[in-house]
Design a protein around this motif. Sequence first.
Motif, PDB file in Angstrom:
ATOM      1  N   ARG A 261      25.681  38.224  34.254  1.00  0.00           N
ATOM      2  CA  ARG A 261      26.419  37.847  33.053  1.00  0.00           C
ATOM      3  C   ARG A 261      27.113  39.068  32.479  1.00  0.00           C
ATOM      4  O   ARG A 261      26.521  40.133  32.408  1.00  0.00           O
TER       5      ARG A 261
ATOM      6  N   CYS B 278      32.236  31.823  36.490  1.00  0.00           N
ATOM      7  CA  CYS B 278      32.522  30.945  35.359  1.00  0.00           C
ATOM      8  C   CYS B 278      33.114  31.785  34.243  1.00  0.00           C
ATOM      9  O   CYS B 278      32.497  32.757  33.792  1.00  0.00           O
TER      10      CYS B 278
ATOM     11  N   MET C 206      23.502  30.517  28.934  1.00  0.00           N
ATOM     12  CA  MET C 206      24.434  30.009  29.947  1.00  0.00           C
ATOM     13  C   MET C 206      23.630  29.532  31.143  1.00  0.00           C
ATOM     14  O   MET C 206      22.644  30.159  31.533  1.00  0.00           O
TER      15      MET C 206
ATOM     16  N   CYS D   3      28.965  25.288  35.573  1.00  0.00           N
ATOM     17  CA  CYS D   3      28.378  26.147  34.560  1.00  0.00           C
ATOM     18  C   CYS D   3      28.423  25.399  33.237  1.00  0.00           C
ATOM     19  O   CYS D   3      29.261  24.511  33.026  1.00  0.00           O
TER      20      CYS D   3
ATOM     21  N   LEU E  52      22.063  35.443  39.402  1.00  0.00           N
ATOM     22  CA  LEU E  52      22.988  35.222  38.293  1.00  0.00           C
ATOM     23  C   LEU E  52      23.253  36.545  37.596  1.00  0.00           C
ATOM     24  O   LEU E  52      22.334  37.323  37.368  1.00  0.00           O
TER      25      LEU E  52
ATOM     26  N   TRP F 159      23.708  27.459  35.173  1.00  0.00           N
ATOM     27  CA  TRP F 159      24.368  26.853  36.332  1.00  0.00           C
ATOM     28  C   TRP F 159      23.547  25.641  36.753  1.00  0.00           C
ATOM     29  O   TRP F 159      22.312  25.717  36.838  1.00  0.00           O
TER      30      TRP F 159
ATOM     31  N   GLU G 153      35.075  27.092  36.318  1.00  0.00           N
ATOM     32  CA  GLU G 153      34.399  27.646  37.494  1.00  0.00           C
ATOM     33  C   GLU G 153      35.402  27.908  38.605  1.00  0.00           C
ATOM     34  O   GLU G 153      36.431  27.229  38.707  1.00  0.00           O
TER      35      GLU G 153
END
Length: 125
Positions: free
Chosen positions: A72, A22, A34, A96, A70, A36, A6
């Motif tokens: 990704r 991350c 995934m 993470c 979030l 947090w 992170e």
Amino acid sequence: QVQLVESGGGLVQAGDSLRLSCAASGRTFRGYTMGWFRQAPGKEREFVAGVSWSGGSPYYADSVKGRFTLSRDNAANTVDLQMNNLKPEDTAVYYCASPARKYYDSRSPGEYDYWGQGTQVTVSS
């Protein structure tokens, strides 16, 4: 070996924004959820936000909904957490994490096997 790293924490004032990142190595992101999480002093580790292995929309704890986002990037093996309108109660170490199990969703920290080292977020009032 799976590694999660992170970055992006810091000291900010209430109402400010921070972006945590991350970076994962050791395996592909595809097929793995995934998440947090955060842990404040004297409190248990709690779920903050996650994104399913299936690629659906991210989901959030009620305490951060509408303020945190979030994102990704499977190609880059990164998952970011944009945190807006930070509050003093957001102060915590943020982690993470990802389960070892493929095609598996959970909000429980106990179901996650791989963790980053954490990054401190401190919000002053």
